[in-house]
Design a protein around this motif. Sequence first.
Motif, mmCIF file in Angstrom:
data_model
loop_
_atom_site.group_PDB
_atom_site.id
_atom_site.type_symbol
_atom_site.label_atom_id
_atom_site.label_comp_id
_atom_site.label_asym_id
_atom_site.label_seq_id
_atom_site.Cartn_x
_atom_site.Cartn_y
_atom_site.Cartn_z
ATOM 1 N N GLY A 201 13.484 76.481 -21.763
ATOM 2 C CA GLY A 201 12.324 76.507 -20.812
ATOM 3 C C GLY A 201 12.083 74.682 -20.593
ATOM 4 N N GLU A 202 11.653 74.616 -19.376
ATOM 5 C CA GLU A 202 11.230 73.304 -19.218
ATOM 6 C C GLU A 202 9.877 72.847 -19.960
ATOM 7 O OE1 GLU A 202 10.090 72.284 -15.116
ATOM 8 O OE2 GLU A 202 9.475 74.509 -14.714
ATOM 9 N N ASN A 203 9.410 71.618 -20.134
ATOM 10 C CA ASN A 203 8.217 71.138 -20.555
ATOM 11 C C ASN A 203 7.028 71.919 -20.123
ATOM 12 O OD1 ASN A 203 9.554 68.003 -20.609
ATOM 13 N ND2 ASN A 203 9.490 69.097 -22.553
ATOM 14 N N GLY A 204 6.088 72.525 -20.997
ATOM 15 C CA GLY A 204 5.010 73.465 -20.462
ATOM 16 C C GLY A 204 5.411 74.644 -20.209
ATOM 17 N N ALA A 205 6.687 75.246 -20.507
ATOM 18 C CA ALA A 205 6.747 76.667 -20.181
ATOM 19 C C ALA A 205 6.327 77.454 -21.036
ATOM 20 C CB ALA A 205 8.372 76.796 -20.116
ATOM 21 N N GLY A 206 5.705 77.091 -22.341
ATOM 22 C CA GLY A 206 5.230 78.127 -23.043
ATOM 23 C C GLY A 206 5.827 78.265 -24.713
ATOM 24 N N LYS A 207 7.016 77.686 -24.697
ATOM 25 C CA LYS A 207 7.935 77.896 -25.763
ATOM 26 C C LYS A 207 7.168 77.746 -27.021
ATOM 27 C CE LYS A 207 10.931 74.887 -24.574
ATOM 28 N NZ LYS A 207 10.138 74.087 -23.578
ATOM 29 N N SER A 208 6.635 76.559 -27.159
ATOM 30 C CA SER A 208 6.041 76.113 -28.578
ATOM 31 C C SER A 208 4.649 76.867 -28.812
ATOM 32 C CB SER A 208 5.687 74.503 -28.704
ATOM 33 O OG SER A 208 6.945 73.692 -28.425
ATOM 34 N N ALA B 182 26.672 76.052 -27.930
ATOM 35 C CA ALA B 182 27.411 75.892 -29.246
ATOM 36 C C ALA B 182 27.333 76.907 -30.267
ATOM 37 C CB ALA B 182 27.873 74.292 -29.601
ATOM 38 N N LEU B 183 25.718 76.988 -30.426
ATOM 39 C CA LEU B 183 25.184 77.400 -31.717
ATOM 40 C C LEU B 183 24.494 78.856 -31.329
ATOM 41 C CD1 LEU B 183 24.225 76.919 -34.590
ATOM 42 C CD2 LEU B 183 22.051 76.306 -33.589
ATOM 43 N N CYS B 184 24.088 79.209 -30.403
ATOM 44 C CA CYS B 184 23.279 80.573 -30.233
ATOM 45 C C CYS B 184 24.106 81.496 -29.427
ATOM 46 C CB CYS B 184 21.968 80.298 -29.172
ATOM 47 S SG CYS B 184 21.032 78.958 -30.065
ATOM 48 N N SER B 185 23.672 82.954 -29.757
ATOM 49 C CA SER B 185 24.465 84.184 -29.162
ATOM 50 C C SER B 185 23.572 84.717 -28.236
ATOM 51 C CB SER B 185 24.780 85.178 -30.400
ATOM 52 O OG SER B 185 23.621 85.203 -31.273
ATOM 53 N N LYS B 186 22.293 84.500 -28.072
ATOM 54 C CA LYS B 186 21.396 84.908 -27.396
ATOM 55 C C LYS B 186 20.575 83.708 -26.775
ATOM 56 C CE LYS B 186 18.613 89.091 -26.553
ATOM 57 N NZ LYS B 186 18.050 90.305 -27.268
ATOM 58 N N CYS B 187 19.747 84.081 -25.566
ATOM 59 C CA CYS B 187 18.815 83.039 -25.047
ATOM 60 C C CYS B 187 17.730 83.605 -24.186
ATOM 61 C CB CYS B 187 19.688 81.989 -24.180
ATOM 62 S SG CYS B 187 18.596 80.609 -23.402
ATOM 63 N N THR B 188 16.589 83.390 -24.643
ATOM 64 C CA THR B 188 15.344 83.861 -23.790
ATOM 65 C C THR B 188 14.989 82.786 -22.779
ATOM 66 O OG1 THR B 188 14.898 85.843 -25.126
ATOM 67 C CG2 THR B 188 13.101 84.737 -23.641
ATOM 68 N N VAL B 189 15.054 82.663 -21.674
ATOM 69 C CA VAL B 189 14.580 81.631 -20.638
ATOM 70 C C VAL B 189 13.163 81.961 -20.037
ATOM 71 C CG1 VAL B 189 15.099 80.284 -18.741
ATOM 72 C CG2 VAL B 189 16.924 81.380 -20.014
ATOM 73 N N MET B 190 12.211 80.721 -20.240
ATOM 74 C CA MET B 190 10.930 80.898 -20.007
ATOM 75 C C MET B 190 10.794 80.035 -18.916
ATOM 76 S SD MET B 190 8.962 81.256 -23.500
ATOM 77 C CE MET B 190 7.576 81.258 -22.841
ATOM 78 N N ARG B 191 9.645 80.407 -18.057
ATOM 79 C CA ARG B 191 9.362 79.284 -17.024
ATOM 80 C C ARG B 191 7.914 79.747 -16.614
ATOM 81 N NH1 ARG B 191 12.430 79.477 -11.181
ATOM 82 N NH2 ARG B 191 14.293 79.292 -12.876
ATOM 83 N N ALA B 192 6.981 78.695 -16.805
ATOM 84 C CA ALA B 192 5.527 78.966 -16.130
ATOM 85 C C ALA B 192 4.819 79.948 -17.048
ATOM 86 C CB ALA B 192 5.387 78.941 -14.964
ATOM 87 N N VAL C 215 15.726 68.890 -19.362
ATOM 88 C CA VAL C 215 16.928 68.215 -18.678
ATOM 89 C C VAL C 215 16.487 67.661 -17.487
ATOM 90 C CG1 VAL C 215 18.602 69.285 -19.924
ATOM 91 C CG2 VAL C 215 17.696 70.406 -17.839
ATOM 92 N N GLY C 216 15.361 68.051 -16.594
ATOM 93 C CA GLY C 216 15.170 67.580 -15.762
ATOM 94 C C GLY C 216 14.148 66.193 -15.859
ATOM 95 N N ALA C 217 13.421 66.566 -16.789
ATOM 96 C CA ALA C 217 12.384 65.300 -17.085
ATOM 97 C C ALA C 217 13.082 64.293 -17.734
ATOM 98 C CB ALA C 217 11.434 65.674 -17.889
ATOM 99 N N ALA C 218 14.006 64.512 -18.489
ATOM 100 C CA ALA C 218 14.998 63.604 -19.016
ATOM 101 C C ALA C 218 15.825 62.796 -18.079
ATOM 102 C CB ALA C 218 16.092 64.028 -20.083
#
Length: 496
Positions: free
Chosen positions: A22-29, A186-196, A414-417
Motif C-alpha cells: 500500500g502507499e504511504n499512510g495506507a494503514g499497513k504499519s 520474488a519472495l511472496c506467494s500472496k499479497c493483500t493490498v491496502m488503500r486509505a 513507488v509513487g512518492a519515490a
Amino acid sequence: GVVANDGVSLSVAPGEIHAVLGENGAGKSTLMKIIYGTVKPDAGEIRVDGQPVVIRNPQEARAHGIAMVFQHFSLFETISVAENVWLGLDKSLSLAEVTRQIREKATEYGLDIQPERPVHTLGVGEMQRVEIIRALLTNPRLLILDEPTSVLTPQAVDKLFVVLRQLAAQGCSILYISHKLHEIRALCSKCTVMRAGKVSGVCDPRQETNASLSRLMIGSEPPELQHHERAVGPVVLAVRDLRLPRSSPYGVDLDGVTLDVHSGEVVGIAGVSGNGQRELLFALSGEDTRAPARAITIDGTAAGRLSPRRRRQLGTYFVPAERLGRGAVPEIGLARNLLLTRGESVGWLGWLRTGALRRQSEEVIERFNVKASGPAAAARSLSGGNLQKYIMGREIGARPRLLIVEQPTWGVDVGAAAQIRAEILALRDAGCAVLVVSEELEELFEICDRLHVMAKGRLSPSLARRDASVERIGEWMSGLWPGSAEDAREGAALAA
C-alpha cells in the motif's frame, strides 16, 4: 485526523510469506502494530490457530509466537546490541548466553553484528540487522517485517531472502511489508493490498507485474524519470584528503577521502552500512567539526570547522537517514519542525510569524502529497514514508546550493519515490549540487551522474553512471577498485 484501519480483514497460513502492500499512510504499519500489541484496535478480533485472542502488549504477542521488526527501530541507543536483544528474551538466559546466540545466528544467516557494540555507534543498516537478529532469536511462529530491506544492500537482501525462505520452509508464517515491488514478486506467494485504511484487493504477486501491482496500490503507474545528460558547473563541494580518526571505539577511521560535487550534478556514494558513511556525513553536515578547515570547502569557503548553521548559510542542506530524532523532533508539530533548518518565518528579534509558518508547512504538505491532519500534526503521528516526504520537502524547498541526502526514499512508496527522485533531478537541473548516500543501488543508478563506493573508510575513484554495473560496484564494495590497497595486495598475491 486520519482513520488508519477501516474494517481490515487478513489471514495468514502456516509457512506463507504474505505481502502487505500500500502507499504511504495506507494503514499497513498500524495493522502490524495491532497484531503485535503496541496499538489497541477499536473493533474487530484477532485469532491465532483459530482461537480468539486479545493481545494487549508485545510481551503477550511474543507469548503467542509473534515477533516484529519495526520500520522505525525500537532500540535503546545507550546500551549494547546484546543488551537490547536480551530485553525481549527469556529472563532465565544470561547476557553471556544471549551474546553467544547472537554470534551463532549472525554467522548462520550471514549478518555481520558485534554484540558488545553500543547501539548509538551503529548506522541505520547495522541497526536493521540487529532488529532482524532480535526477532529471529525468539524463534517466531509469525514474523512481521516492516520495510526490512529499506537500508540493506542487494547482497544483504539476497542473504535475508535465503533466511526467510528457510523460516517459511520450517512452518514460520511471515507478514512482509515493502514498497519494493520486485522483492514482493520474488519472495511472496500472496499479497493483500491496502488503500486509505481499507483492503482494496488480494492477489498472487508472482502472477503480477510491477506495473499491475503499482496500479493496485496507487491507482496508476509512477511516471518515468527524465534523466538528461547536461554540462556541469563549478565545484560546489570539495573534500581533499580528509582523514579523521574514529570518534568511538566502534567507528571507522576516514582514510584520505577525496570528493568533488559540481553544480548541476548528482553524485552517489554506495557501500555496505558501517564502512565510514556515517563518519563522512557527520563531517560534511557539521555534526563533527574536527576536520582541518581546508579539508572540506563549500563554494571555495573553508568549511571543515564550521557549525551546521554556518554551513546552511552557505546554502548546504542535509537530510539524515534517521527521520525521528535527527531529521525531525517527534513530539512537535510539522510546522515547528520547519524551524529546525528554515528561518523564513522568523521575524524581528526572533519573533515567529505563525501564519507564515503555517502556510509554509501547508505548501510542503500539498506539494509532496503528505498525508497528515495538518501543520499542527506531531511528526511522530505520520507514517514513515509521509515523514520522509515532509523532511525532503522541507530541505528541497529551501532552494539549496548543496543538498546532501542519506537514504532519500527509505520506506517510501513507488509513487512518492518517483516524485522525490524527480525533485532531486529538478534541483540538479536548476544548478544545485547533490550528494546522495544510499545502500539501494537501483536508486543510485537511476538518479546519479557519477558514483563512488565507500569501503573501510576509503572512497573509490568516481565512475560515470553509464560505466557502472551491479557486479562492478559489488566488487568495489570489498575495497577492490583499481589502485586501492586491497587491489595492490591481491595483485602481489597473484604474482607470488
